[in-house]
Motif scaffolding. Sequence first.
Motif, mmCIF file in Angstrom:
data_model
loop_
_atom_site.group_PDB
_atom_site.id
_atom_site.type_symbol
_atom_site.label_atom_id
_atom_site.label_comp_id
_atom_site.label_asym_id
_atom_site.label_seq_id
_atom_site.Cartn_x
_atom_site.Cartn_y
_atom_site.Cartn_z
ATOM 1 N N VAL A 1 0.843 -1.202 0.000
ATOM 2 C CA VAL A 1 0.000 0.000 0.000
ATOM 3 C C VAL A 1 0.874 1.246 0.000
ATOM 4 C CG1 VAL A 1 -1.705 1.324 1.307
ATOM 5 C CG2 VAL A 1 -1.902 -1.170 1.161
ATOM 6 N N GLU B 1 2.511 1.745 -3.448
ATOM 7 C CA GLU B 1 1.572 2.210 -4.474
ATOM 8 C C GLU B 1 1.237 3.685 -4.293
ATOM 9 O OE1 GLU B 1 -2.637 0.845 -6.515
ATOM 10 O OE2 GLU B 1 -2.392 0.558 -4.340
ATOM 11 N N LEU B 2 0.949 4.090 -3.063
ATOM 12 C CA LEU B 2 0.590 5.485 -2.811
ATOM 13 C C LEU B 2 1.747 6.421 -3.117
ATOM 14 C CD1 LEU B 2 -1.431 5.137 0.525
ATOM 15 C CD2 LEU B 2 -2.344 5.624 -1.759
ATOM 16 N N LEU C 1 2.174 6.716 -6.917
ATOM 17 C CA LEU C 1 1.137 7.568 -7.498
ATOM 18 C C LEU C 1 1.433 9.041 -7.230
ATOM 19 C CD1 LEU C 1 -2.091 5.550 -6.585
ATOM 20 C CD2 LEU C 1 -1.255 6.027 -8.900
ATOM 21 N N GLU D 1 -7.149 9.498 -8.743
ATOM 22 C CA GLU D 1 -6.851 8.122 -8.353
ATOM 23 C C GLU D 1 -6.110 8.081 -7.016
ATOM 24 O OE1 GLU D 1 -4.591 4.096 -10.044
ATOM 25 O OE2 GLU D 1 -4.390 6.004 -11.109
ATOM 26 N N LEU D 2 -5.162 8.988 -6.851
ATOM 27 C CA LEU D 2 -4.412 9.040 -5.598
ATOM 28 C C LEU D 2 -5.340 9.307 -4.418
ATOM 29 C CD1 LEU D 2 -1.778 9.139 -3.939
ATOM 30 C CD2 LEU D 2 -1.637 11.582 -4.516
ATOM 31 N N GLN E 1 -8.553 8.806 -4.206
ATOM 32 C CA GLN E 1 -9.442 7.671 -3.997
ATOM 33 C C GLN E 1 -8.751 6.569 -3.200
ATOM 34 O OE1 GLN E 1 -10.466 6.734 -8.044
ATOM 35 N NE2 GLN E 1 -12.256 8.077 -8.066
ATOM 36 N N LYS E 2 -7.537 6.249 -3.602
ATOM 37 C CA LYS E 2 -6.809 5.178 -2.926
ATOM 38 C C LYS E 2 -6.400 5.582 -1.510
ATOM 39 C CE LYS E 2 -5.143 2.748 -7.034
ATOM 40 N NZ LYS E 2 -5.876 1.497 -6.719
ATOM 41 N N ASN F 1 -8.066 7.654 0.389
ATOM 42 C CA ASN F 1 -9.294 7.612 1.172
ATOM 43 C C ASN F 1 -9.637 6.179 1.575
ATOM 44 O OD1 ASN F 1 -11.738 9.041 2.206
ATOM 45 N ND2 ASN F 1 -12.793 7.736 0.730
ATOM 46 N N THR F 2 -9.464 5.244 0.643
ATOM 47 C CA THR F 2 -9.711 3.832 0.937
ATOM 48 C C THR F 2 -8.749 3.325 2.008
ATOM 49 O OG1 THR F 2 -10.540 3.405 -1.294
ATOM 50 C CG2 THR F 2 -9.776 1.507 -0.027
ATOM 51 N N ALA F 3 -7.483 3.701 1.871
ATOM 52 C CA ALA F 3 -6.480 3.269 2.855
ATOM 53 C C ALA F 3 -6.832 3.773 4.252
ATOM 54 C CB ALA F 3 -5.098 3.771 2.441
#
Length: 218
Positions: free
Chosen positions: A105, A108-109, A112, A127-128, A130-131, A133-135
């Motif tokens: 994780v 990836e972050l 990005l 995209e950054l 969104q990811k 926020n999910t994390a």
Amino acid sequence: MAAPPKIKFYTHTACPYAQRVWIALEATGLQFEKVDVNLYGYGGFDKARLKQVEVAGGLSARGYIPVVSIGDEVIRESSVCVERVAKLSTQASNAASLLPEQPPVADELIALCNALPKSSSSRQLDELLQKANTACSKHRFLAGESFSIADACLLPFLQRVDIPASATHLHAYMSRAHKLPAFSTPLSRAGGGGGDGMSHEACCRGRGGPTRHESRLE
């Protein structure tokens, strides 16, 4: 554990890339000397003197920040510096580790974030966010329950973007982050660090100017 080598951190307070390293150093609790670089003129510790540090450390002379010297080792590029500080944090006594609990994780972050274009809004930024926020919906920090390299690398940029209201987990994360001395100290000394700060690595090379990113979650 052995005592850490002497650390010198060459920076400009408004640069988000340099802030990554500053946050990482503050978060570990490692002792370091901060050297403010005059990027836009001559006198004081200017780019010419920074280039001397680079050359002495076996690097080509660029005059970019951030640069970190750790003993005789000289490194640059913000994410590389943060990773090196994280490694050092595991070797020094009384230092807080920056290693992420969720390395994929974090990787990836950071990737990005490093790939963001210079436009004020982009698919990559969406995209950054969104990811991220999910994390934040799964853990207290971006890559686990403890502060890590992911947080150090993303916070200076998340501070500069307009986070959509729908990203509730990310908003809560930013509220928590502002209470952390490792983040609030560099932010306050940079004069707030929001849209008034530099926003791209080109700015850290003495070019460009303030930018504020805007994004939305679809």
